[in-house]
Enzyme design. Structure first.
Site, PDB file in Angstrom:
ATOM      1  N   GLY A  55      41.190  28.068  50.407  1.00 30.28           N
ATOM      2  CA  GLY A  55      39.792  28.645  50.341  1.00 30.28           C
ATOM      3  C   GLY A  55      39.444  29.696  51.358  1.00 30.28           C
ATOM      4  O   GLY A  55      39.922  29.347  52.710  1.00 30.28           O
ATOM      5  N   ARG A  91      49.167  34.237  52.865  1.00 29.36           N
ATOM      6  CA  ARG A  91      48.423  34.370  51.642  1.00 29.36           C
ATOM      7  C   ARG A  91      47.738  35.849  51.459  1.00 29.36           C
ATOM      8  O   ARG A  91      47.122  36.137  52.492  1.00 29.36           O
ATOM      9  CB  ARG A  91      47.734  33.260  51.337  1.00 29.36           C
ATOM     10  CG  ARG A  91      48.040  31.792  51.336  1.00 29.36           C
ATOM     11  CD  ARG A  91      47.393  30.689  50.889  1.00 29.36           C
ATOM     12  NE  ARG A  91      47.111  30.953  49.292  1.00 29.36           N
ATOM     13  CZ  ARG A  91      46.053  30.341  48.850  1.00 29.36           C
ATOM     14  NH1 ARG A  91      45.273  29.546  49.281  1.00 29.36           N
ATOM     15  NH2 ARG A  91      45.979  30.355  47.584  1.00 29.36           N
ATOM     16  N   ASP A 242      37.328  35.344  47.325  1.00 32.00           N
ATOM     17  CA  ASP A 242      38.390  35.406  48.069  1.00 32.00           C
ATOM     18  C   ASP A 242      38.204  36.900  48.600  1.00 32.00           C
ATOM     19  O   ASP A 242      38.791  37.154  49.772  1.00 32.00           O
ATOM     20  CB  ASP A 242      39.696  35.105  47.603  1.00 32.00           C
ATOM     21  CG  ASP A 242      39.923  33.640  46.840  1.00 32.00           C
ATOM     22  OD1 ASP A 242      40.147  32.743  47.645  1.00 32.00           O
ATOM     23  OD2 ASP A 242      39.440  33.546  45.762  1.00 32.00           O
ATOM     24  N   ASN A 252      38.464  36.335  42.597  1.00 33.01           N
ATOM     25  CA  ASN A 252      38.031  34.909  42.792  1.00 33.01           C
ATOM     26  C   ASN A 252      39.311  34.095  41.881  1.00 33.01           C
ATOM     27  O   ASN A 252      40.192  35.063  41.147  1.00 33.01           O
ATOM     28  CB  ASN A 252      36.969  34.495  42.234  1.00 33.01           C
ATOM     29  CG  ASN A 252      36.405  33.161  42.686  1.00 33.01           C
ATOM     30  OD1 ASN A 252      36.735  32.707  43.835  1.00 33.01           O
ATOM     31  ND2 ASN A 252      36.085  32.020  41.909  1.00 33.01           N
TER      32      ASN A 252
HETATM   33  O1  MRU Z   1      43.823  29.333  46.112  1.00 32.73           O
HETATM   34  P1  MRU Z   1      42.816  28.541  46.879  1.00 32.73           P
HETATM   35  O2  MRU Z   1      42.311  27.385  46.513  1.00 32.73           O
HETATM   36  O3  MRU Z   1      42.695  29.318  48.514  1.00 32.73           O
HETATM   37  O4  MRU Z   1      41.414  29.627  46.004  1.00 32.73           O
HETATM   38  C1  MRU Z   1      40.271  29.976  46.866  1.00 32.73           C
HETATM   39  C2  MRU Z   1      39.409  29.276  45.951  1.00 32.73           C
HETATM   40  O5  MRU Z   1      39.234  28.083  45.923  1.00 32.73           O
HETATM   41  C3  MRU Z   1      38.618  30.167  45.189  1.00 32.73           C
HETATM   42  O6  MRU Z   1      39.066  31.222  44.655  1.00 32.73           O
HETATM   43  C4  MRU Z   1      37.131  30.202  45.714  1.00 32.73           C
HETATM   44  O7  MRU Z   1      36.285  30.162  44.651  1.00 32.73           O
HETATM   45  C5  MRU Z   1      36.910  31.162  46.498  1.00 32.73           C
HETATM   46  S1  MRU Z   1      37.277  30.950  48.208  1.00 32.73           S
HETATM   47  C6  MRU Z   1      35.806  30.570  48.606  1.00 32.73           C
END
Ligand code: MRU
Length: 365
Positions: A55, A91, A242, A252
């Protein structure tokens, strides 16, 4: 947010041992609640890369604490720059990562007491994340309240994708902040939770969070959203991001774009909630410029769950079939009704965004 009635953030310094960072290991949720201890920058990088934490906001906060741990290991500038690169390589899509690491590096290098500066900056990044998310809730609440009035108090049905909840930040969450605020204000809300293949952050994390807070919700498969919108069973879509460009293009979790298309076709408002740390002020064209993480075939072909009190993994595809796994997609600004930020709600356009954030009115590149 509360877990079994006790308040938690997602990351914190261990009480009585300021050289240890504690975080919730999200891989075990919703079945087990595990607090992990992280003592080196390498361990912090692994926690991000292997998604013990995930996240946008929490990736940034973990990277902030990772730089603090790096500074405890050594204050040599070359070592700190290498630590910075190690964290940034974990990431690619969430911009909060580079934002937090660069902020830390600048703070540490300019300070006399580097470890103290790193600790203070890590705490600032985390506190700011929690505070900004709380304010997203304040600004998003009136949007839900208006629909509630229009529906004469009947439950407002909100569809969300992935986990942009408190687990994705330090506290409150982005997409969930207005939902928690509305629920706490006594408004009737109900959340459609996309399971969010392939890692199922919706079914594992968002459903768990909402249940802990007592928010009515229903889990759905990712493909159900369009049908529910056609039937008038979704009043608004509310997601996180993101990375969002200065022009309002939104990266996202994969599948978000399809929800935006369905929302557009059915005249359902589509909102994106984000703290300003998720804006990429350098980028204007999301589709061409935002790096999209490829997490590999295993997440698509294997599914994990819980059986007989232990984590179990099963193969759900032919062993030899190749699989593609783009982790995020881009929703163009034209499909976004509005952005909810810590400074208020604005259109997804460069003019509206920079009117709220005038310090970024001029692109720095
Ligand atoms: O791959 P992740 O779990 O790190 O992805 C992030 C997310 O959970 C989503 O894209 C989210 O909606 C945005 S991050 C607040």
């Amino acid at each position: 947010m509360k877990v079994h009635g006790r308040h938690y953030r997602t990351i914190w310094l261990k009480v009585g041992d300021a050289r240890t960072v504690q975080l919730i290991d999200q891989r075990a949720l919703p079945h087990e609640f595990i607090v992990e201890e992280v003592r080196t920058v390498a361990e912090a990088a692994r926690a991000i890369a292997e998604m013990h934490v995930r996240g946008a906001g929490l990736i940034g906060a973990t990277a902030g604490y990772g730089m603090y741990l790096a500074a405890i290991e050594s204050t040599d500038p070359d070592w700190l720059r290498r630590a910075c690169e190690t964290l940034k390589a974990t990431r690619p899509t969430a911009v909060n990562l580079a934002w937090a690491v660069d902020r830390q590096l600048a703070a540490i290098l300019s300070a006399a007491d580097k470890v103290a500066a790193a600790r203070a900056t890590a705490a600032q990044i985390a506190d700011e994340d929690a505070d900004f998310c709380r304010r997203l809730g304040e600004h998003g609440l009136p949007l839900i309240a208006a629909i509630s009035v229009r529906k004469a108090g009947a439950p407002v049905n909100i569809l969300t994708h992935c986990n942009a909840g408190w687990l994705a930040f330090v506290d409150h969450g982005s997409a969930t902040a207005p939902i928690y605020a509305a629920h706490d204000a006594g408004l009737a809300v109900h959340v459609w939770v996309d399971e969010t293949r392939p890692r199922n952050q919706g079914s594992k994390l968002t459903a768990w969070e909402l249940a802990q807070h007592g928010v009515p919700h229903t889990l759905i498969v990712d493909n159900a959203g369009g049908y529910l919108m056609q039937r008038g069973e979704v009043d608004l879509v509310l997601v996180g991001t993101d990375r969002t460009t200065r022009t309002g293009d939104v990266a996202n979790k994969i599948g978000t774009y399809l929800k935006a298309l369905a929302a557009h076709d059915n005249a359902v408002p589509f909102y994106v909630a984000l703290p300003s740390s998720s804006f990429d002020w350098q980028m204007r064209d999301g589709l061409r410029e935002i790096p999209i993480e490829d997490r590999g075939a295993a997440e698509v072909k294997l599914i994990d769950g819980w059986r007989d009190g232990a984590r179990a993994e099963v193969l759900i595809a032919p062993t030899d079939s190749p699989a593609a796994n783009p982790g995020f997609d881009i929703t163009p600004s034209r499909l976004v009704t509005a952005l909810i930020t810590e400074r208020g709600v604005c259109a997804a356009s460069e003019a509206a965004i920079t009117a709220l954030f005038p310090e970024h009115a001029v692109q720095s590149r």
